[in-house]
Motif scaffolding. Structure first.
Motif, PDB file in Angstrom:
ATOM      1  N   CYS A  59      41.837  59.613  50.948  1.00  0.00           N
ATOM      2  CA  CYS A  59      42.819  59.903  50.031  1.00  0.00           C
ATOM      3  C   CYS A  59      44.887  59.377  50.784  1.00  0.00           C
ATOM      4  N   GLY A  60      44.746  58.562  51.815  1.00  0.00           N
ATOM      5  CA  GLY A  60      45.804  58.800  52.103  1.00  0.00           C
ATOM      6  C   GLY A  60      46.704  59.408  53.190  1.00  0.00           C
ATOM      7  N   THR A  61      46.095  60.382  53.786  1.00  0.00           N
ATOM      8  CA  THR A  61      46.787  61.486  54.095  1.00  0.00           C
ATOM      9  C   THR A  61      47.345  61.088  56.136  1.00  0.00           C
ATOM     10  N   ILE A  62      48.981  61.044  56.128  1.00  0.00           N
ATOM     11  CA  ILE A  62      48.937  60.653  57.409  1.00  0.00           C
ATOM     12  C   ILE A  62      49.434  61.540  58.220  1.00  0.00           C
ATOM     13  N   ARG A  63      48.728  61.558  59.598  1.00  0.00           N
ATOM     14  CA  ARG A  63      48.752  62.155  60.783  1.00  0.00           C
ATOM     15  C   ARG A  63      49.634  61.605  61.870  1.00  0.00           C
ATOM     16  N   ASP A  64      50.043  61.916  62.948  1.00  0.00           N
ATOM     17  CA  ASP A  64      51.479  61.522  63.597  1.00  0.00           C
ATOM     18  C   ASP A  64      50.163  61.917  64.882  1.00  0.00           C
ATOM     19  N   VAL A  65      49.815  61.153  65.671  1.00  0.00           N
ATOM     20  CA  VAL A  65      48.884  61.222  66.662  1.00  0.00           C
ATOM     21  C   VAL A  65      49.898  60.747  68.351  1.00  0.00           C
ATOM     22  N   HIS A  66      50.059  61.379  69.185  1.00  0.00           N
ATOM     23  CA  HIS A  66      50.102  60.786  69.948  1.00  0.00           C
ATOM     24  C   HIS A  66      49.025  60.717  71.485  1.00  0.00           C
ATOM     25  N   PRO A  67      48.348  59.808  71.515  1.00  0.00           N
ATOM     26  CA  PRO A  67      47.499  59.318  72.197  1.00  0.00           C
ATOM     27  C   PRO A  67      47.843  58.986  73.717  1.00  0.00           C
ATOM     28  N   THR A  68      47.340  59.240  74.614  1.00  0.00           N
ATOM     29  CA  THR A  68      47.924  58.641  76.113  1.00  0.00           C
ATOM     30  C   THR A  68      47.542  57.684  76.884  1.00  0.00           C
ATOM     31  N   GLY A  69      48.639  57.020  77.588  1.00  0.00           N
ATOM     32  CA  GLY A  69      48.451  55.494  77.763  1.00  0.00           C
ATOM     33  C   GLY A  69      49.436  54.866  77.243  1.00  0.00           C
ATOM     34  N   ASP A  70      49.124  53.465  77.990  1.00  0.00           N
ATOM     35  CA  ASP A  70      50.723  52.709  77.063  1.00  0.00           C
ATOM     36  C   ASP A  70      50.045  51.089  76.495  1.00  0.00           C
ATOM     37  N   PRO A  71      49.657  51.579  75.101  1.00  0.00           N
ATOM     38  CA  PRO A  71      49.302  50.791  74.307  1.00  0.00           C
ATOM     39  C   PRO A  71      49.555  49.415  74.663  1.00  0.00           C
ATOM     40  N   LEU A  72      51.032  48.830  75.410  1.00  0.00           N
ATOM     41  CA  LEU A  72      51.429  48.133  75.874  1.00  0.00           C
ATOM     42  C   LEU A  72      50.517  47.077  77.031  1.00  0.00           C
ATOM     43  N   ALA A  73      50.310  47.852  77.736  1.00  0.00           N
ATOM     44  CA  ALA A  73      49.399  47.392  78.887  1.00  0.00           C
ATOM     45  C   ALA A  73      47.779  47.379  78.558  1.00  0.00           C
ATOM     46  N   ASP A  74      47.188  47.611  76.953  1.00  0.00           N
ATOM     47  CA  ASP A  74      46.141  47.015  76.706  1.00  0.00           C
ATOM     48  C   ASP A  74      45.772  45.249  76.575  1.00  0.00           C
ATOM     49  N   LEU A  75      47.564  44.761  75.820  1.00  0.00           N
ATOM     50  CA  LEU A  75      47.406  43.407  75.338  1.00  0.00           C
ATOM     51  C   LEU A  75      47.878  42.490  76.853  1.00  0.00           C
ATOM     52  N   PRO A  76      46.971  42.269  77.202  1.00  0.00           N
ATOM     53  CA  PRO A  76      46.708  40.928  78.391  1.00  0.00           C
ATOM     54  C   PRO A  76      47.657  39.867  77.655  1.00  0.00           C
ATOM     55  N   ALA A  77      48.335  39.532  79.379  1.00  0.00           N
ATOM     56  CA  ALA A  77      49.392  38.749  78.920  1.00  0.00           C
ATOM     57  C   ALA A  77      48.962  37.499  78.348  1.00  0.00           C
ATOM     58  N   SER A  78      48.278  36.935  78.447  1.00  0.00           N
ATOM     59  CA  SER A  78      47.371  36.033  78.266  1.00  0.00           C
ATOM     60  C   SER A  78      47.743  35.817  76.006  1.00  0.00           C
ATOM     61  N   GLU A  79      47.826  37.066  75.906  1.00  0.00           N
ATOM     62  CA  GLU A  79      47.395  37.215  74.483  1.00  0.00           C
ATOM     63  C   GLU A  79      48.878  37.372  73.953  1.00  0.00           C
ATOM     64  N   HIS A  80      50.403  36.858  74.994  1.00  0.00           N
ATOM     65  CA  HIS A  80      51.696  37.364  74.655  1.00  0.00           C
ATOM     66  C   HIS A  80      51.721  36.390  73.862  1.00  0.00           C
ATOM     67  N   PHE A  81      51.471  34.998  74.034  1.00  0.00           N
ATOM     68  CA  PHE A  81      52.183  33.812  73.524  1.00  0.00           C
ATOM     69  C   PHE A  81      52.650  33.756  73.660  1.00  0.00           C
ATOM     70  N   GLY A  82      53.715  34.057  74.311  1.00  0.00           N
ATOM     71  CA  GLY A  82      55.241  33.179  74.885  1.00  0.00           C
ATOM     72  C   GLY A  82      55.726  34.713  73.820  1.00  0.00           C
TER      73      GLY A  82
END
Length: 139
Positions: free
Chosen positions: A95-118
């Motif tokens: 139906c397209g309903t959208i809810r705000d969510v506030h997960p714990t942790g830092d999503p940037l921390a999940d991106l390995p440095a090798s995947e930053h591509f500069g």
């Protein structure tokens, strides 16, 4: 007074009756209205408000960074007044309903440095997809 109205007053934003109604319509938690939904609710409060005024006001609020524009899966853009608290979105594929969510942790921390591509990464947008309780098949 709503959080959005307080933020706008703090910025010295000129508060016309039309702008106030649009801001009031956008107030609340888990608010993700389309422009047409904002127009319908604003018209119910202020019948003389025009479509152009609603659309222009939404554009201004987005430009000011006071409202987020959320686009999902080719559906109509939605407007989220929760622009100052980092969060992600949970979207129902049915139906397209959208809810705000506030997960714990830092999503940037999940991106390995090798995947930053500069890139110098400045932000993250995460969208979780699934079916809401109304759209999910019953067992």
């Amino acid at each position: 007074m709503s959080d959005l109205l307080e933020r706008l007053r703090g910025r010295g934003w000129r508060m016309t009756a039309q702008r106030r109604v649009v801001a009031e319509v956008l107030d609340g938690e888990h608010v993700h209205l389309t422009a047409d939904e904002v127009l319908a609710r604003a018209t119910a409060r202020l019948p003389e408000i025009s479509r152009a005024t609603v659309y222009n006001t939404l554009g201004e609020l987005v430009s000011l960074g006071e409202v987020l524009e959320v686009a999902t899966d080719g559906r109509a853009k939605r407007y989220d007044p929760n622009a100052h608290r980092p969060h992600h979105h949970l979207v129902c594929s049915g139906c397209g309903t959208i809810r705000d969510v506030h997960p714990t942790g830092d999503p940037l921390a999940d991106l390995p440095a090798s995947e930053h591509f500069g890139f110098t990464v400045s932000g993250v947008e995460v969208t979780y997809r699934g079916l809401c309780p109304t759209c999910a098949p019953t067992p």
